[in-house]
Design a protein around this motif. Structure first.
Motif, PDB file in Angstrom:
ATOM      1  N   ILE A 131     -11.890   6.079 -13.444  1.00 22.86           N
ATOM      2  CA  ILE A 131     -11.299   5.916 -12.114  1.00 22.86           C
ATOM      3  C   ILE A 131     -12.427   5.676 -11.119  1.00 22.86           C
ATOM      4  N   GLU A 132     -12.323   4.602 -10.366  1.00 22.48           N
ATOM      5  CA  GLU A 132     -13.326   4.302  -9.347  1.00 22.48           C
ATOM      6  C   GLU A 132     -12.644   3.973  -8.025  1.00 22.48           C
ATOM      7  N   GLY A 133     -13.260   4.394  -6.922  1.00 17.38           N
ATOM      8  CA  GLY A 133     -12.769   4.096  -5.592  1.00 17.38           C
ATOM      9  C   GLY A 133     -13.785   3.291  -4.813  1.00 17.38           C
ATOM     10  N   GLU A 134     -13.296   2.472  -3.882  1.00  6.09           N
ATOM     11  CA  GLU A 134     -14.194   1.600  -3.127  1.00  6.09           C
ATOM     12  C   GLU A 134     -13.655   1.373  -1.720  1.00  6.09           C
ATOM     13  N   VAL A 135     -14.557   1.346  -0.751  1.00  4.93           N
ATOM     14  CA  VAL A 135     -14.228   0.913   0.598  1.00  4.93           C
ATOM     15  C   VAL A 135     -14.729  -0.520   0.741  1.00  4.93           C
ATOM     16  N   ALA A 136     -13.828  -1.459   1.025  1.00  6.32           N
ATOM     17  CA  ALA A 136     -14.178  -2.870   1.125  1.00  6.32           C
ATOM     18  C   ALA A 136     -13.921  -3.379   2.538  1.00  6.32           C
ATOM     19  N   THR A 137     -14.735  -4.312   2.959  1.00  4.74           N
ATOM     20  CA  THR A 137     -14.570  -4.913   4.278  1.00  4.74           C
ATOM     21  C   THR A 137     -13.782  -6.206   4.156  1.00  4.74           C
ATOM     22  N   GLY A 138     -12.697  -6.288   4.888  1.00  6.24           N
ATOM     23  CA  GLY A 138     -11.883  -7.492   4.862  1.00  6.24           C
ATOM     24  C   GLY A 138     -10.416  -7.178   5.069  1.00  6.24           C
ATOM     25  N   GLU A 139      -9.613  -8.210   5.202  1.00 10.69           N
ATOM     26  CA  GLU A 139      -8.170  -8.037   5.368  1.00 10.69           C
ATOM     27  C   GLU A 139      -7.605  -7.521   4.054  1.00 10.69           C
ATOM     28  N   PRO A 140      -6.862  -6.406   4.053  1.00 11.17           N
ATOM     29  CA  PRO A 140      -6.484  -5.726   2.806  1.00 11.17           C
ATOM     30  C   PRO A 140      -5.780  -6.595   1.781  1.00 11.17           C
ATOM     31  N   LEU A 141      -4.775  -7.358   2.194  1.00 11.41           N
ATOM     32  CA  LEU A 141      -4.039  -8.137   1.204  1.00 11.41           C
ATOM     33  C   LEU A 141      -4.874  -9.285   0.656  1.00 11.41           C
ATOM     34  N   THR A 142      -5.769  -9.829   1.466  1.00 11.16           N
ATOM     35  CA  THR A 142      -6.684 -10.850   0.951  1.00 11.16           C
ATOM     36  C   THR A 142      -7.613 -10.239  -0.085  1.00 11.16           C
ATOM     37  N   ILE A 143      -8.115  -9.036   0.208  1.00 12.93           N
ATOM     38  CA  ILE A 143      -8.976  -8.339  -0.748  1.00 12.93           C
ATOM     39  C   ILE A 143      -8.231  -8.107  -2.061  1.00 12.93           C
ATOM     40  N   LEU A 144      -6.978  -7.623  -1.985  1.00 12.13           N
ATOM     41  CA  LEU A 144      -6.200  -7.367  -3.199  1.00 12.13           C
ATOM     42  C   LEU A 144      -5.946  -8.660  -3.967  1.00 12.13           C
ATOM     43  N   ALA A 145      -5.636  -9.734  -3.252  1.00 11.68           N
ATOM     44  CA  ALA A 145      -5.366 -11.008  -3.920  1.00 11.68           C
ATOM     45  C   ALA A 145      -6.606 -11.523  -4.648  1.00 11.68           C
ATOM     46  N   VAL A 146      -7.759 -11.427  -4.003  1.00  9.14           N
ATOM     47  CA  VAL A 146      -9.005 -11.886  -4.636  1.00  9.14           C
ATOM     48  C   VAL A 146      -9.362 -11.003  -5.836  1.00  9.14           C
ATOM     49  N   ARG A 147      -9.269  -9.687  -5.665  1.00 11.58           N
ATOM     50  CA  ARG A 147      -9.620  -8.768  -6.751  1.00 11.58           C
ATOM     51  C   ARG A 147      -8.627  -8.855  -7.910  1.00 11.58           C
ATOM     52  N   SER A 148      -7.420  -9.348  -7.632  1.00  6.32           N
ATOM     53  CA  SER A 148      -6.412  -9.429  -8.697  1.00  6.32           C
ATOM     54  C   SER A 148      -6.802 -10.394  -9.813  1.00  6.32           C
ATOM     55  N   LYS A 149      -7.756 -11.276  -9.543  1.00  4.09           N
ATOM     56  CA  LYS A 149      -8.190 -12.232 -10.573  1.00  4.09           C
ATOM     57  C   LYS A 149      -8.768 -11.516 -11.786  1.00  4.09           C
ATOM     58  N   GLN A 150      -9.325 -10.329 -11.583  1.00  2.57           N
ATOM     59  CA  GLN A 150      -9.938  -9.575 -12.674  1.00  2.57           C
ATOM     60  C   GLN A 150      -9.085  -8.401 -13.126  1.00  2.57           C
TER      61      GLN A 150
END
Length: 293
Positions: free
Chosen positions: A81-100
Motif C-alpha cells: 500500500i502506497e500513498g502519494e500527494v500529487a500536484t494537478g487537477e485530480p481527475l486528470t491525475i487519475l486518468a493519466v495514472r490509470s494507464k498503469q
C-alpha cells in the motif's frame, strides 16, 4: 507501476469508503494499492507564503496517511500500500495514472475537486478518459447478490461481460446477464412521444434478442466454467430495468458505449440514471481496454 488498484482520496467519508473497497479489490486481485490525493496548489505571495504552503502540504500528507491507515485496517493482509500527494487537477491525475493501473476506484461524493463526481461532466470525463475499468462506489451492495451485466452485443458489452465473469469468479457469486429488448426504434423507449415500430414480426425480434444474449455470454462462460450464469431477457426500457436489477445486486457492470438502448451509455441519460440511482457499485468498462477488470 503496473499491476495495482488506483484510488483517489480527498478525506471525505465517501472517499474513505472507496479506499476500503479499493483495498479489498487489490487483495482479491493479488496486486498493490496506490492512494493518490491531488489538487492544484493556490498561488500565494507575501511573507507568509512558506508557512502557508507548509501547512497545506502537512494537511495533504496527513490526509494521505489517514487513507493509508484506513486501507490497512480494512485489509490487514495487504502489504503493498502506497500513498502519494500529487500536484494537478485530480481527475486528470487519475486518468493519466490509470494507464498503469488495473482498476480505478472512486467514491460517489467527495470534497474539493471530487465534489459532484457523479453530477455532470466530471463523471463523463473519467469514464471517457480512464485507460482501465472504473469502479464507482455507491449504494448498499447485497453481499449475497449476483454480478449484473448489461448485454447488447456491442464491443464494449463484450468487455463488460468478460469483466463481470472475472468479478463473479473472484467473489464466488453468480452472473446475471441482462438484455433489454423492445419493438420500437432505439429512440423510442427513452422518448415515448416518438415511438415508431421497428419490426412487425415480434417473434423474430425476440429470437434475435435471445441469440444476442446467448452468444454474448458463451465465450466468458467457457473461460469461467465454475461461474453460474443466469440469462434474463426483458422487454421494456433500459434505465428502469438496470436500476431495478441493481437493488439485489452486488455489482452492476456496463460497457461505456453500446447499441440500441445502450447507445452512448456513459454520455446520455441511461448512465446518469444508473450512476445516480443504482443501489450497488457500478463498474464501467470500455472495449478498447486491453485488460478485463
Amino acid at each position: 507501476m503496473a499491476g495495482h488498484v488506483l484510488v483517489g482520496a480527498d478525506g471525505s467519508e465517501s472517499s474513505l469508503e472507496a479506499v476500503a473497497v479499493a483495498a479489498t479489490e487489490a487483495r482479491q486481485r493479488g496486486v498493490g494499492l496506490r492512494i493518490v490525493h491531488a489538487f492544484i496548489w493556490p498561488m500565494m505571495r507575501g511573507g507568509g507564503f512558506a508557512a502557508a504552503a507548509d501547512a497545506l502540504r502537512g494537511q495533504a500528507d496527513r490526509l494521505v496517511e489517514a487513507a493509508v491507515e484506513h486501507a490497512r485496517a480494512a485489509e490487514p493482509d495487504l502489504a503493498d500500500i502506497e500513498g502519494e500527494v500529487a500536484t494537478g487537477e485530480p481527475l486528470t491525475i487519475l486518468a493519466v495514472r490509470s494507464k498503469q493501473a488495473d482498476l480505478v476506484v472512486v467514491g460517489s461524493r467527495g470534497l474539493g475537486a471530487f465534489t459532484g463526481l457523479l453530477v455532470g461532466s466530471v463523471a463523463v470525463y473519467l469514464a471517457a478518459h480512464a485507460q482501465c475499468p472504473v469502479l464507482v462506489v455507491r449504494g448498499r451492495a447485497d453481499a449475497e447478490g449476483p454480478v449484473v451485466v448489461a448485454v447488447d452485443g456491442s464491443g464494449d458489452s463484450a468487455s463488460a461481460v468478460d469483466a463481470a465473469f472475472a468479478a463473479a469468479d473472484r467473489l464466488g457469486t453468480k452472473v446475471l446477464a441482462l438484455h433489454v429488448w423492445n419493438t420500437w426504434t432505439a429512440e423510442g423507449p427513452e422518448r415515448p412521444g416518438a415511438l415508431t415500430p421497428l419490426v412487425s414480426n415480434i417473434s423474430e425480434l425476440r429470437r434475435a434478442a435471445e441469440d444476442t444474449l446467448a452468444d454474448s455470454v458463451a465465450v466468458a462462460q467457457r473461460a469461467h466454467p465454475h461461474v453460474i450464469v443466469e440469462r434474463e431477457l426483458l422487454e421494456g426500457r433500459v434505465r428502469p430495468a438496470l436500476i431495478e436489477a441493481s437493488k439485489d445486486a452486488r455489482l452492476v457492470v456496463v460497457g461505456a458505449r453500446g447499441r440500441g438502448g445502450f447507445k452512448g451509455l456513459i454520455m446520455g441519460s441511461v448512465s446518469q440514471a444508473l450512476l445516480h440511482h443504482a443501489d450497488c457499485q457500478v463498474l464501467v468498462v470500455r472495449g478498447d481496454m486491453t485488460d478485463t477488470a
